[in-house]
Design a protein around this motif. Structure first.
Motif, PDB file in Angstrom:
ATOM      1  N   ALA A 162      49.074  82.162  58.368  1.00 32.05           N
ATOM      2  CA  ALA A 162      49.302  83.550  57.975  1.00 32.05           C
ATOM      3  C   ALA A 162      48.165  84.084  57.118  1.00 32.05           C
ATOM      4  O   ALA A 162      47.934  85.296  57.047  1.00 32.05           O
TER       5      ALA A 162
ATOM      6  N   ASP B 101      60.100  90.319  58.750  1.00 30.15           N
ATOM      7  CA  ASP B 101      60.182  90.717  60.147  1.00 30.15           C
ATOM      8  C   ASP B 101      61.594  91.254  60.424  1.00 30.15           C
ATOM      9  O   ASP B 101      62.569  90.513  60.338  1.00 30.15           O
TER      10      ASP B 101
ATOM     11  N   VAL C 150      58.760  85.644  57.146  1.00 28.27           N
ATOM     12  CA  VAL C 150      58.036  84.663  57.949  1.00 28.27           C
ATOM     13  C   VAL C 150      56.549  84.704  57.614  1.00 28.27           C
ATOM     14  O   VAL C 150      56.055  85.696  57.066  1.00 28.27           O
TER      15      VAL C 150
ATOM     16  N   LYS D 247      53.412  84.952  59.600  1.00 27.15           N
ATOM     17  CA  LYS D 247      52.877  85.236  60.940  1.00 27.15           C
ATOM     18  C   LYS D 247      51.354  85.251  60.921  1.00 27.15           C
ATOM     19  O   LYS D 247      50.732  85.685  59.947  1.00 27.15           O
TER      20      LYS D 247
ATOM     21  N   GLU E  62      47.460  89.805  63.386  1.00 31.99           N
ATOM     22  CA  GLU E  62      47.429  90.299  64.764  1.00 31.99           C
ATOM     23  C   GLU E  62      46.044  90.178  65.398  1.00 31.99           C
ATOM     24  O   GLU E  62      45.922  89.880  66.586  1.00 31.99           O
TER      25      GLU E  62
ATOM     26  N   LYS F  90      45.704  86.642  66.489  1.00 30.75           N
ATOM     27  CA  LYS F  90      46.560  86.376  67.647  1.00 30.75           C
ATOM     28  C   LYS F  90      45.931  86.917  68.922  1.00 30.75           C
ATOM     29  O   LYS F  90      45.999  86.291  69.983  1.00 30.75           O
TER      30      LYS F  90
ATOM     31  N   LEU G 200      58.409  80.852  65.570  1.00 28.24           N
ATOM     32  CA  LEU G 200      59.056  82.014  64.951  1.00 28.24           C
ATOM     33  C   LEU G 200      59.962  82.703  65.972  1.00 28.24           C
ATOM     34  O   LEU G 200      59.623  83.725  66.561  1.00 28.24           O
TER      35      LEU G 200
ATOM     36  N   GLY H 119      56.658  79.452  58.742  1.00 35.01           N
ATOM     37  CA  GLY H 119      55.385  80.039  59.142  1.00 35.01           C
ATOM     38  C   GLY H 119      54.901  79.432  60.439  1.00 35.01           C
ATOM     39  O   GLY H 119      55.395  78.402  60.891  1.00 35.01           O
ATOM     40  N   GLU H 120      53.943  80.084  61.065  1.00 31.31           N
ATOM     41  CA  GLU H 120      53.314  79.535  62.265  1.00 31.31           C
ATOM     42  C   GLU H 120      51.864  79.216  61.946  1.00 31.31           C
ATOM     43  O   GLU H 120      51.274  79.784  61.025  1.00 31.31           O
TER      44      GLU H 120
ATOM     45  N   THR I 237      55.000  75.440  57.886  1.00 31.01           N
ATOM     46  CA  THR I 237      54.607  75.402  59.298  1.00 31.01           C
ATOM     47  C   THR I 237      55.051  74.125  59.995  1.00 31.01           C
ATOM     48  O   THR I 237      54.435  73.680  60.974  1.00 31.01           O
TER      49      THR I 237
END
Length: 411
Positions: free
Chosen positions: A21, A39, A46, A48, A51, A54, A188, A228-229, A353
């Motif tokens: 994140a 979220d 979360v 994340k 963007e 990603k 997530l 978390g991712e 994570t």
């Protein structure tokens, strides 16, 4: 006699890459800010990926038609593994092993396939091969075209550090000269978060909370874990290397008896054993050294307490739960006594994570060693303030009572 795993030769970390994140390879500044977001769709806090990051990762799908069918956890692993290999100078087709694990695996894709099956009664053609845990390392191997073994495993939240242990073992055994190890998590989803809420470990903080995850806050009165991712990979090589970022000098592992599926003892016996093993494997076993005391009367025999003085900091597992944080802290106090080092964790900033968390913590340790900077958690003081960071211990533990501790040293 304690079980000792001696790191007989230096294990160099020659490449390291991470996403979370906080972004890519991010040593977060001492800002006191976290990177968690609320979220609305998931109705939860979360960690994340940004963007922009990603979008860059998703572009991997366009490179090969086979990549279109892969889960996000595989793409995350591919992304960081490419970056780590590039930093280490490893070329495609080179001889090296791969071990990348995950706690949840292809979570998003599995849920999508099962949802479709529940509606139609038919499974998609690629449902099985793209959701098996082994497809993470297999596709990273396809992407990097390595010449060596490819392994995936899941040992809950200590998965990534178990992958590192496995890589060290292959190197020590002389079966490989190089090993890429890592962990990846992209879980997530509503179902995953619902599972954590069912365990009553998840943060119930409202949208306007300053700190939704109170990792290593020993005064909190409820659990505050936030999912978390992210992913991380490191390149391991035997011996000394000019391009080494850091060195692994000690490893430890332990499993403790459980009272129930998610328990850990009040003083985290597993952590006490794994930390002691890591310190002794780096600086010498008191038990084994003392056996030669009569032969070496003129030599100074270090006690375990003296060995602990060599550890400057601990990057804790500290998931933000009451028992998890408190028991690990008690274990650290048991091991280090009056030589308590600097204590920190990154989960209050990026979330937990799961299977990737151990290597994201190791990545934090590596960057602390390189920059000589650190950030204390906002919730714990006073702290030891080392003049110099030379050796940092990294902890991870998962469901099943299994703990891993890795001692990493400045290059």
């Amino acid at each position: 006699m304690h079980q000792i795993f001696y790191v007989m030769q230096p294990i160099a970390i020659t490449g390291s890459a991470s996403i979370s994140a906080a972004g890519e390879n991010a040593l977060t500044p001492r800002s006191g800010k976290h990177f968690l977001t609320f979220d609305e769709q998931l109705d939860a806090w979360v960690g994340k990926l940004p963007e922009v990051l990603k979008t860059q990762i998703e572009e991997i799908r366009d490179e090969n038609r086979n990549y279109n069918a892969l889960d996000a956890s595989v793409l995350y692993a591919m992304y960081v593994s490419r970056a780590a290999a590039q930093q280490a100078g490893w070329q495609k087709g080179a001889a090296f092993g791969i071990n990348i694990g995950s706690s949840r695996g292809a979570t998003q894709l599995f849920e999508q396939y099962y949802d479709a099956f529940s509606k139609t009664g038919k499974a998609e053609t690629l449902a099985s091969p793209t959701t098996t845990l082994g497809n993470i390392s297999s596709w990273v191997a396809q992407d990097l075209q390595n010449d060596g073994p490819d392994i995936s495993h899941s040992i809950t939240c200590s998965t990534a550090l178990h992958a590192l242990l496995n890589g060290v073992a292959w190197l020590q055994a002389g079966m490989c000269d190089k090993f890429l190890v890592g962990g990846s998590e992209a879980a997530l989803t509503l179902f995953t978060i619902a599972q954590m809420k069912a365990l009553k470990t998840y943060s119930r903080a409202g949208e306007n909370t300053d700190f939704p995850c109170l990792a290593f806050d020993l005064k909190k009165n409820e659990n505050t874990m936030v999912l978390g991712e992210g992913a991380a990979s490191i390149c391991l090589e035997k011996g000394k290397h000019e391009n080494a970022l850091a060195y692994i000098i000690g490893v430890g592992y332990a499993t403790e008896p459980l009272k129930h599926a998610v328990s850990v003892s009040a003083e985290a016996t597993c952590f006490q054993k794994s930390m002691r093993m890591a310190v002794e494997s780096a600086f010498g076993s008191e038990d084994e050294i003392s056996a030669f005391a009569e032969m070496q009367k003129n030599s100074q025999i270090p006690t375990f307490s003296e060995m602990t003085k060599n550890v400057d900091a601990v990057v804790m597992h500290a998931p933000g739960t009451i028992l998890g944080d408190t028991s690990e802290y008690k274990a650290i106090k048991k091991i280090f006594g009056k030589n308590l080092p600097l204590l920190t964790t990154n989960k209050w900033k990026i979330g937990h994570t799961f299977g990737a968390s151990g290597l994201l913590s190791l990545d934090t340790a590596i960057q602390m060693l390189q920059t000589q900077e650190w950030e204390e958690t906002p919730f714990f003081s006073p702290q030891a303030k080392p003049k110099e960071l030379k050796n940092i211990l990294v902890n991870a533990v998962g469901f099943g009572g299994n703990a891993v501790s890795i001692l990493v040293s400045r290059a």
